[in-house]
Design a protein around this motif. Structure first.
Motif, PDB file in Angstrom:
ATOM      1  N   LEU A 134      34.444  35.356  45.981  1.00 28.07           N
ATOM      2  CA  LEU A 134      33.531  35.008  44.895  1.00 28.07           C
ATOM      3  C   LEU A 134      33.317  36.182  43.938  1.00 28.07           C
ATOM      4  O   LEU A 134      33.330  36.006  42.714  1.00 28.07           O
ATOM      5  N   ASP A 135      33.129  37.372  44.505  1.00 27.35           N
ATOM      6  CA  ASP A 135      32.942  38.550  43.648  1.00 27.35           C
ATOM      7  C   ASP A 135      34.178  38.816  42.802  1.00 27.35           C
ATOM      8  O   ASP A 135      34.083  39.140  41.609  1.00 27.35           O
ATOM      9  N   GLY A 136      35.366  38.701  43.429  1.00 29.25           N
ATOM     10  CA  GLY A 136      36.595  38.944  42.685  1.00 29.25           C
ATOM     11  C   GLY A 136      36.808  37.941  41.569  1.00 29.25           C
ATOM     12  O   GLY A 136      37.177  38.301  40.444  1.00 29.25           O
ATOM     13  N   LEU A 137      36.569  36.671  41.854  1.00 25.51           N
ATOM     14  CA  LEU A 137      36.728  35.641  40.829  1.00 25.51           C
ATOM     15  C   LEU A 137      35.685  35.789  39.732  1.00 25.51           C
ATOM     16  O   LEU A 137      35.953  35.519  38.553  1.00 25.51           O
ATOM     17  N   SER A 138      34.478  36.209  40.108  1.00 24.27           N
ATOM     18  CA  SER A 138      33.421  36.419  39.128  1.00 24.27           C
ATOM     19  C   SER A 138      33.826  37.487  38.114  1.00 24.27           C
ATOM     20  O   SER A 138      33.646  37.324  36.896  1.00 24.27           O
ATOM     21  N   LYS A 139      34.399  38.574  38.600  1.00 23.85           N
ATOM     22  CA  LYS A 139      34.844  39.649  37.706  1.00 23.85           C
ATOM     23  C   LYS A 139      36.049  39.220  36.880  1.00 23.85           C
ATOM     24  O   LYS A 139      36.151  39.542  35.693  1.00 23.85           O
ATOM     25  N   GLN A 140      36.977  38.501  37.514  1.00 23.61           N
ATOM     26  CA  GLN A 140      38.192  38.087  36.812  1.00 23.61           C
ATOM     27  C   GLN A 140      37.886  37.133  35.658  1.00 23.61           C
ATOM     28  O   GLN A 140      38.493  37.208  34.596  1.00 23.61           O
ATOM     29  N   LEU A 141      36.922  36.226  35.864  1.00 24.85           N
ATOM     30  CA  LEU A 141      36.605  35.222  34.855  1.00 24.85           C
ATOM     31  C   LEU A 141      35.408  35.598  33.994  1.00 24.85           C
ATOM     32  O   LEU A 141      35.085  34.888  33.035  1.00 24.85           O
ATOM     33  N   ASP A 142      34.749  36.701  34.371  1.00 23.88           N
ATOM     34  CA  ASP A 142      33.523  37.106  33.691  1.00 23.88           C
ATOM     35  C   ASP A 142      32.469  36.004  33.772  1.00 23.88           C
ATOM     36  O   ASP A 142      31.806  35.664  32.792  1.00 23.88           O
ATOM     37  N   TRP A 143      32.376  35.432  34.972  1.00 22.17           N
ATOM     38  CA  TRP A 143      31.365  34.409  35.265  1.00 22.17           C
ATOM     39  C   TRP A 143      30.365  34.985  36.261  1.00 22.17           C
ATOM     40  O   TRP A 143      30.679  35.910  37.016  1.00 22.17           O
ATOM     41  N   PRO A 159      37.832  21.963  33.939  1.00 20.39           N
ATOM     42  CA  PRO A 159      39.193  22.476  34.173  1.00 20.39           C
ATOM     43  C   PRO A 159      39.234  23.998  34.108  1.00 20.39           C
ATOM     44  O   PRO A 159      38.697  24.611  33.183  1.00 20.39           O
ATOM     45  N   ASN A 160      39.853  24.597  35.117  1.00 20.76           N
ATOM     46  CA  ASN A 160      40.029  26.051  35.148  1.00 20.76           C
ATOM     47  C   ASN A 160      41.246  26.351  36.014  1.00 20.76           C
ATOM     48  O   ASN A 160      41.208  26.146  37.226  1.00 20.76           O
ATOM     49  N   ALA A 161      42.308  26.825  35.402  1.00 20.93           N
ATOM     50  CA  ALA A 161      43.584  27.022  36.098  1.00 20.93           C
ATOM     51  C   ALA A 161      43.464  28.034  37.229  1.00 20.93           C
ATOM     52  O   ALA A 161      44.057  27.855  38.307  1.00 20.93           O
TER      53      ALA A 161
END
Length: 372
Positions: free
Chosen positions: A100-109, A80-82
């Motif tokens: 993908l890059d933006g989400l990676s930075k936002q979630l620190d993944w 689960p990830n909102a």
């Protein structure tokens, strides 16, 4: 209402110029003509067939699937990830590198972890092999049974048996039109919807227009190969590769003979040219033949896809696509990375929908289609 009925059943649209409804209502002794009202029985029967299908898949097909070690499985679910769920449902199911890059930075993944989440989330919505096996077994059983039953009426005039055959086929295709919205989602949804709509129209037109002999031939031509297609799918889901390949070869031969030889040479030649010489064209004659030509266009399209699959099978040594290639979603998970992609390419058809989906090799080499 009477005016609307009179307009719809206008003799000059439905019948040749020298025939009236009165002629059909009062036939000679021992002669029976079809009546359009007979087909109304197909609507409640369609509901009955749909209920029978649900029971068949749940109690008979499911038991056969488990006997072949095809078990219902929940599959791997995405954690689960909102944030990612919102992107998946409202923006894109296949994010590009920028997302993908933006989400990676936002979630620190790591980017790889985000990719894996979307891959698992896409696979989460796909039907299991068990579900697809049950659907194919139902269609195989119906197509085989109705083909055996209907074959005997190809040389008969209007009989109660021919009427039952017509109504059952019409009810089945009505049920397919409705169940298509709840069945396994396929990329050729619109093409199949048009096919079912054209088939329902052809069955109705041919019966109401006293062309039941032609209509029964059209139906048998289709059913002759359809049950082989479903049998090949079941062999594929059961991982009987050689049986699947053999059935696919038989299906391809029967498909080409029935759809590209018998249908145009016998059916279209009879309805378009021989009938023109005997009774001449009239409005419903044009509609009927346009629908037959539409059906033939789809036959040619599917024949092209079969030829492409057969060519790839010869090159690779096994069938790796279905007869409507690039059309159905696979229930298998996508590879997690390049290594798994290479592994997937060695399995081709196994675990894939051998009659309605991509083979793993094609999917890994092209653009990773994943979502009939």
């Amino acid at each position: 209402m009477a005016a609307l009925s009179a307009w719809f059943w206008n003799e000059r649209f439905w019948l040749p110029h020298n025939v009236t409804w009165a002629d059909l209502a009062d036939p000679a002794p021992g002669v029976e003509y079809p009546k359009a009202g007979h087909l109304l029985a197909a609507l409640p029967l369609a509901l009955g067939i749909f209920i029978v299908r649900i029971l068949f898949e749940r109690f008979i097909a499911s038991a056969c699937a488990r006997g072949l070690h095809i078990h219902p499985g929940a599959g791997r679910r995405a954690q689960p990830n909102a944030v990612l769920e919102k992107v998946f449902t409202s923006i894109t199911k296949n994010p590009d590198s920028r997302h993908l890059d933006g989400l990676s930075k936002q979630l620190d993944w790591e980017v790889r972890k985000v990719q894996r989440w979307f891959r698992h989330r896409r696979n989460q919505d796909k039907p299991s092999t068990h579900t697809k096996f049950c659907e194919s077994m139902w269609r195989f059983s119906f197509y085989l049974g109705i083909f055996i039953y209907g074959f005997q009426f190809l040389w008969q005039v209007m009989t109660p048996g021919l009427y039952h055959y017509y109504v059952t086929e019409l009810a089945f295709y009505w049920s397919l039109m409705f169940s298509q919205f709840t069945d396994i989602k396929r990329k050729d949804f619109l093409i199949m919807f048009i096919h079912h709509l054209a088939t329902v129209s052809l069955i109705s037109f041919s019966y109401a227009n006293n062309m039941a002999r032609v209509g029964s031939l059209v139906l048998c031509v289709h059913d002759a190969s359809d049950f082989l297609l479903e049998a090949a799918k079941m062999a594929n889901y059961s991982k009987y590769q050689r049986l699947c390949d053999s059935l696919f070869i038989v299906f391809s031969v029967v498909f080409f003979i029935t759809r590209l030889v018998i249908f145009p040479v016998w059916v279209l030649n009879s309805t378009m040219f021989e009938s023109w010489a005997i009774i001449g064209p009239y409005p419903s004659w044009w509609v009927f033949n346009v629908l037959l030509l539409l059906l033939q266009v789809m036959h040619v399209f599917w024949a092209y896809l079969i030829f492409r699959i057969a060519f790839k099978a010869i090159m690779r040594g096994k069938v790796c696509n279905d007869v409507r290639s690039d059309i159905e979603s696979s229930s298998e998970e996508e590879p997690d990375g390049p290594t798994e992609g290479r592994k997937a390419s060695t399995h081709t058809l196994k675990g894939e929908n051998g009659t309605n989906g991509h083979c793993a090799a094609a999917r890994a080499r092209t653009q990773n289609h994943s979502s009939w």
